[in-house]
Design a protein around this motif. Sequence first.
Motif, PDB file in Angstrom:
ATOM      1  N   ASN A   1       0.140   4.226   0.648  1.00 38.62           N
ATOM      2  CA  ASN A   1      -0.341   5.013   1.207  1.00 38.62           C
ATOM      3  C   ASN A   1      -0.405   4.528   2.805  1.00 38.62           C
ATOM      4  O   ASN A   1      -0.914   5.235   3.783  1.00 38.62           O
TER       5      ASN A   1
ATOM      6  N   ASN B   1      -3.061  -0.228   5.091  1.00 43.36           N
ATOM      7  CA  ASN B   1      -3.302  -1.563   5.706  1.00 43.36           C
ATOM      8  C   ASN B   1      -2.343  -1.541   6.967  1.00 43.36           C
ATOM      9  O   ASN B   1      -1.005  -1.539   6.725  1.00 43.36           O
TER      10      ASN B   1
ATOM     11  N   CYS C   1       0.736  -1.108   0.095  1.00 43.73           N
ATOM     12  CA  CYS C   1      -0.031  -0.098  -0.114  1.00 43.73           C
ATOM     13  C   CYS C   1       0.874   1.379   0.100  1.00 43.73           C
ATOM     14  O   CYS C   1       1.476   1.594   0.949  1.00 43.73           O
TER      15      CYS C   1
ATOM     16  N   HIS D   1      -7.773  -2.175   8.276  1.00 41.63           N
ATOM     17  CA  HIS D   1      -7.671  -1.106   7.082  1.00 41.63           C
ATOM     18  C   HIS D   1      -8.157   0.074   7.550  1.00 41.63           C
ATOM     19  O   HIS D   1      -9.348   0.364   8.220  1.00 41.63           O
TER      20      HIS D   1
ATOM     21  N   CYS E   1      -6.687   2.610  -4.748  1.00 38.61           N
ATOM     22  CA  CYS E   1      -5.571   2.498  -6.127  1.00 38.61           C
ATOM     23  C   CYS E   1      -6.021   0.720  -6.524  1.00 38.61           C
ATOM     24  O   CYS E   1      -5.569   0.574  -7.619  1.00 38.61           O
ATOM     25  N   GLY E   2      -6.305   0.109  -5.337  1.00 35.12           N
ATOM     26  CA  GLY E   2      -6.395  -1.351  -5.820  1.00 35.12           C
ATOM     27  C   GLY E   2      -5.244  -2.074  -5.670  1.00 35.12           C
ATOM     28  O   GLY E   2      -5.403  -3.387  -5.743  1.00 35.12           O
TER      29      GLY E   2
ATOM     30  N   CYS F   1      -3.507  -3.336  -3.036  1.00 34.73           N
ATOM     31  CA  CYS F   1      -3.340  -4.495  -2.240  1.00 34.73           C
ATOM     32  C   CYS F   1      -4.025  -5.714  -2.718  1.00 34.73           C
ATOM     33  O   CYS F   1      -3.993  -6.901  -2.491  1.00 34.73           O
TER      34      CYS F   1
ATOM     35  N   TYR G   1      -8.610  -4.092   0.941  1.00 34.33           N
ATOM     36  CA  TYR G   1      -9.099  -2.536   1.067  1.00 34.33           C
ATOM     37  C   TYR G   1     -10.751  -2.560   0.985  1.00 34.33           C
ATOM     38  O   TYR G   1     -11.601  -1.619   1.696  1.00 34.33           O
TER      39      TYR G   1
ATOM     40  N   CYS H   1      -6.660   5.602   2.502  1.00 39.69           N
ATOM     41  CA  CYS H   1      -6.938   4.930   1.005  1.00 39.69           C
ATOM     42  C   CYS H   1      -7.659   5.572   0.114  1.00 39.69           C
ATOM     43  O   CYS H   1      -8.521   6.251   0.221  1.00 39.69           O
ATOM     44  N   ASN H   2      -7.105   5.611  -1.211  1.00 43.73           N
ATOM     45  CA  ASN H   2      -7.620   6.221  -2.451  1.00 43.73           C
ATOM     46  C   ASN H   2      -8.062   5.011  -3.377  1.00 43.73           C
ATOM     47  O   ASN H   2      -8.190   5.463  -4.375  1.00 43.73           O
TER      48      ASN H   2
HETATM   49  S1  SF4 Z   1      -6.631   0.174  -2.233  1.00 42.23           S
HETATM   50 FE1  SF4 Z   1      -5.128  -0.862  -1.046  1.00 42.23          FE
HETATM   51  S2  SF4 Z   1      -2.961  -0.450  -1.751  1.00 42.23           S
HETATM   52 FE2  SF4 Z   1      -4.515   1.026  -2.459  1.00 42.23          FE
HETATM   53  S3  SF4 Z   1      -4.413   2.736  -1.133  1.00 42.23           S
HETATM   54 FE3  SF4 Z   1      -6.146   1.521  -0.641  1.00 42.23          FE
HETATM   55  S4  SF4 Z   1      -5.336   0.096   1.018  1.00 42.23           S
HETATM   56 FE4  SF4 Z   1      -3.556   0.936   0.074  1.00 42.23          FE
END
Ligand code: SF4
Length: 1015
Positions: A896, A899, A894, A915, A923-924, A926, A937, A920-921
Motif C-alpha cells: 500500500n 512506508n 508494503c 509510516h 497486513c504485517g 513490512c 508499521y 496501512c491495513n
Molecule cells: S503493515 Fe506494513 S506492509 Fe502492511 S500495509 Fe502496513 S506498512 Fe504496509
Amino acid sequence: MSDIMRPISFANLIEWSLNEYKAQGSVFGLDKSKFYVNRSGSRFVTPFGDRIASVVGPAAGPHSQLAQNIIVSYLAGARFVELKTVQKMDGEEIRQAVAKPCINAEDECYNCEWSTELTVQEAFDEYIKAWIAIKVLAVEFGLSDGNDFAFNMSLGYDLDGIKLPKMDAFIEGLKDASQLALFTESIQFLKNHQNLFDKVDQAVIDAISPQICQQATLSTLHGCPPDEIERIAHYLLTEKKLHTFVKCNPTMLGYDFVRRTLDDLGYDYIAFPDKHFLADLQYEDAVGIFARMLAVAGKEKLAFGVKLSNTCPVDVKRGEVPSEEMYMSGRSLMPLTINLALKLSRAFGGELPVSFAGGADAFNLKDLLEAGIGPVTVATTLLKPGGYMRLNQMARETESLLGKGGRIDVAKLEKLAEDTMADPRVQKRWREKVASRKTGSELPLYDCYKAPCKDGGCPIEQQIPEYNTLVASGDYHEAMRVIAIDNPCPTITGVLCAQPCREKCTRLDYDSSLHMRDIKLMAADQAQDEYISKMAASPLKTDKKVCVIGAGPAGLAAAYYLRRNGVEVDVFEKRAASHGIVRYAIPSFRISEEQIDRDYKLVEAAGVNFHFNANPQFDPDELKKSYDYLILATGAWEQGRPPVEEESSRVLDALDFLIGVKEEGSRDLGKRVAVVGAGDVAMDAARLAKRMPGNPEVTIVYRRTEMYAPASQDEFDAAMEEGIGWLELLAPVRYDGSKLVCERQRLGDFDESGRRASLGTGEFETLEFDTVIGATGARVDKKLFTKIGMKTDRYGDPHLSFTMESSIDGLYVIGDCRKGPSTVVAAMGDAKKAALDILSREGLDHDFVHARVPVDEAVILERRGELREGKQAPEEGQRCLICDQVCRICTEVCPNRANVALAIPGFANSEQIVHIDGMCNECGNCATFCPHAGKPYKDKLTVFWSGEDFSDSDNTACLQLVEGRYRIRDDRGRVFDVPQSELAAKAGAQMAAVITAVTKDFTWLLNNEHDCNEH
Ligand code: SF4
Ligand SMILES: Cc1cc2nc3c(=O)[nH]c(=O)nc-3n(C[C@H](O)[C@H](O)[C@H](O)COP(=O)(O)OP(=O)(O)OC[C@H]3O[C@@H](n4cnc5c(N)ncnc54)[C@H](O)[C@@H]3O)c2cc1C
Ligand code: SF4
Ligand code: SF4
C-alpha cells in the motif's frame, strides 16, 4: 482504527504523483529508473483481445486493492491488473472477519484474507481512479500512450451475491463508467488542471476511455458446488457479456497428488485435511463445465478460460497468521499450479486459455510464456524485498517473447512441469533451512539502515558489504585490510566458515544468499601474504598482561585483538601447533595445513607470544601473579554421548576418529559404516570414513528428516555428492558389532527448537554395519570450571556476563569451552567481546573501525528488485545490495506504499523512514522483512491524517492540526499539541527535523482529503 485504509482522492493521487516525481524522482516510492517502457513496441494479445505491453501484473490481492498500488504496478511494468476481488461481504463486515496481520510471506506465503477490505463502492472508486491516473501518468512520464494495459475484474463468490445491486453496479460501472460522477469529475479535474502536466493535453484527456473492463475472473469459495460455478460463468458470459476466466483451486489435483508433491519437495510440515479436496470442484466436473462454457463463449463471441490457480487452503500450525486456516501461495504453489495447467491443457488439447497465478517470478516467467500461458499475475514475489520493482525485470526480460496467448503448447508445458518438479528453487531446502531473516536488534525510530549479514548475522561483525564491493572491483588488498580489522582467520573462515551471515542476507529473499566466504577467500588468496609481510607489532600501550589458555580460533582471536591494540598477550597451548580443532580434527580434504599456517602467521605478525607444548595443568592462581587477565579458550574435546545403548569396540566417537586419522593415518572400518547424527561433524566423519581403506559404503543414520538436520546445507550437499548414503527417521538403539537396531521414527509437532520432534513408532529395523561412528556432539571438560572455583549453572556451564567474564574477576571463558561445540566465527565473536571489555577496562581505544566503501546509490538501486543467479567470486560481490547504505525494505514490500523513505539532512542515514497510517491495513508484511526485531508499521514515526486514527493508535506519531500546529505522541507515549516554534523543544530535535521536513518538503504526505485542518 489504524488498520483502516483511507483512500486517496483522485486529485490528491495526481498531485501526489506529480509532486513526488518532481521532488524525489519517484512515484509512491517507486524510483523513475524502475519505470517500465516497452521500447520495442511488442504486445501480448490476451485471450480477450487486449494488446498489452507486458504479460505480467498483480494478482487480485494486496497489490491491486488501492489506487496507488495499481498505479505503482503499472509504472513498474504491470500491464495486466487483476483487480482485488469484490463480493457481497465488504467493508466493515469483512474487516471484522479478517484478523491482522494477515500476510506471512517469510518463505512460501500464507495469508488469511480473501477479498477487498473496502466496500464494493470504495473498491470501484479505487479502480476508476487508478484507470484514469494511469492513462495520464503513462503519457506524462513518457511510458506509453496509456493504451497498453488491461484491467480484469475479480468477482466472488456466489451468483446471488454477484447479482446484488451493488455488485451489478460495480460490474456495469467498470464496463462503462461514462455516466458516473467519479469518472466525469476526474476527467473534469484533469481538464481544469492541465497546467500540472507537461505532456498531457486535451486530446490525451479526451481519449480516456470510460470502458474500463470487459472481462472478469470468477473467484469461487471452497466448497462452491459445480452447478453454481457453471451458473455464474454462464451468467457472466451471456448476461453480463464479459469475457470470463474461472479461477480454479489446486484442490482439483486431488488430495493424494498435492500431499505427495509437497512431501517430495520438502514441505511435509504443511498440514491440511482432505475436506476441501472432497468439497471443491472436482476435475471431471470441471472439464465438463469448461467444455460447455467454451461453447457458450464461442456463441457469444467472447473468450473463456481458466485462471490457475487459487491459493491452497492449509491449516495454521505455528501461528503463521492469526487464524485457523490460511491460504498458501508462492514457490510451493508453483509445482501444483503448473501440474493443474498441464492436466487441463492435455484435456483440452491446448485450446483452453490459461492465465497463471501460482508462484511465478522473474526466473520462470519466460518459460510460462513460451508454453503459451498468459497473462501471468503475481503476488508473493511482489511481497518480498524489491517489491513492485520486480515487475520491471519480469516485463523487460519477456518483452521480446510477447505474442498471442490462448493456445497452449502442451509439449512445452509437459517439459516445464517436469523441470519445475526438478527445479531446486521450488524445493524447501533451497532456502537452506532458514526461516526468518530478522535479527534481534530493536528497530530504532531513526537511522535504522543496517546490513543484517554483518549486524546480527556475523558474530565478529565482519564488514561484509564493504569487502564484497572491494573484491568485486578487484581491490583485493583493501578488501584484505577490511577483513583483517575484525577477523584473524581470513583464510580459515574463507574456506569453512559456517556463514551465519548468509542466514540473514537480504538476497535470501530474492534468489540466494551471497557466498561471503568464497569472496573472502578470494581476497585472502590474493592478498593475505602481502598483508602479513607489511604488518608490524603495535607498540604496547599498557603494562597490563593477558594470558590466554588454548590456541584455537577463540584464543588466537582474543590474542590478536588485544595485541593489535597495544596489550601484551601470552598464549599457552598444550599442543605443538595452533588452531585447535581446525588443525587437529577437521579433515585435510576440507582445509590444508598451508591454509591454517597462513592465518597463524597473521596472528604471529601482530606480536602475540606463543608457548606451544605448554603444561595443560595450569594454575589460575599462579598465573594471576604474572597476568592481569586470564582468558580460557580450551575448546570441547570430550567424547560425545554414545550413539547406542550397548557399547562395542566397533563404536567410535566422531571426534576421536577424526583426530586419530589426522595423527595416525587411515584405519580399517570394514565395508559398511554408519554415522549417527546429522551435524557438520557427522558430515566430516562420513566423508572421512568414505576415504578409508576399501572405500567403504558409508551411511548417515538420522532420527529426523533432512529438513531438520543441523548440518549446514553446503556440508550436507558435499557429503551427498561424494556418495554418502542417507537414512532418516531412524533412531539407533542397539549395536552388537554387526547389527544396528533402530527404532523407526515419525515427525511430531514443532518443538521449542523450531524443529519437528522425532517420535518413536515402536517399530524396529535392523541394519548391518561393520563400524558405527557416533557424531552426537563433543562435550566440554566442565570439571575445569569447578576446579577453578567458577560459579556454574545446573548444566555445569560457567555463569558469564555479556562480555564473557566469569564469576572470577578478570577471568573470561570463550569459544567452544563456554557452552559446547559451536563454530570458528562464534568462537572469535566471544573473543571480540572479551577483548573489547578488557580494552575498555584499561581505558584503551580499539581499532575496530568502520571502513567506508560507499557505493553509488544508482548502482544499489539498479540491483534492487532484480533476481540474479549466484556467481563465482569476485563477480558474486556484485549481487550485494549494500543494505547498510540503503535499506528501504519496508517501503518496497508494503503493497500500500505506507512506508516512505525521506532524505532529511542531519542524520547518520541518508534517509529516514516515516509510516503513513492512512495507507496501512496492518497486513504485517513490512514486519516480516525488516531486518530488525521490530515492526515498521508500529515502531516508525507515523503521520496520521485524522484525529480519530491518531487516538486509536499508540505509535510515536504526528498529526498536523491547523497550519503550523501539531499533535504529537512522543517516543515516551506522551501526547501534546505544539506550535511549530516549540516542536524541537517539546518533541526533541530529531522528531522536529522529520516532522518539519514532512510539512515543508514532502507536503503531499499530509495532503489528503482527511487532513485535519478542522481539528
Ligand atoms: S503493515 Fe506494513 S506492509 Fe502492511 S500495509 Fe502496513 S506498512 Fe504496509
Ligand atoms: C569435525 C569438526 C568440523 C568442524 N567444522 C567446522 C566448520 O566447517 N566451520 C566452523 O566454523 N566450525 C567448524 N567446527 C567447529 C570449530 O572447529 C570450533 O567451533 C572451533 O575450533 C572452536 O574454537 P575454540 O578456540 O573455542 O576451540 P578449539 O578449536 O577446540 O581450540 C582449543 C585449544 O585449546 C587447547 N587446549 C585445551 N586444553 C588446554 C589446556 N589445558 N592448556 C593449553 N591448551 C589447551 C587445545 O589443544 C586447542 O588447541 C568443526 C568442529 C569439528 C569437531
Ligand atoms: S545483500 Fe549484501 S549487505 Fe545485504 S545482507 Fe546480503 S551480503 Fe549483506
Ligand atoms: S525495513 Fe525499513 S524500518 Fe526496517 S531497517 Fe529497513 S528501512 Fe529501516
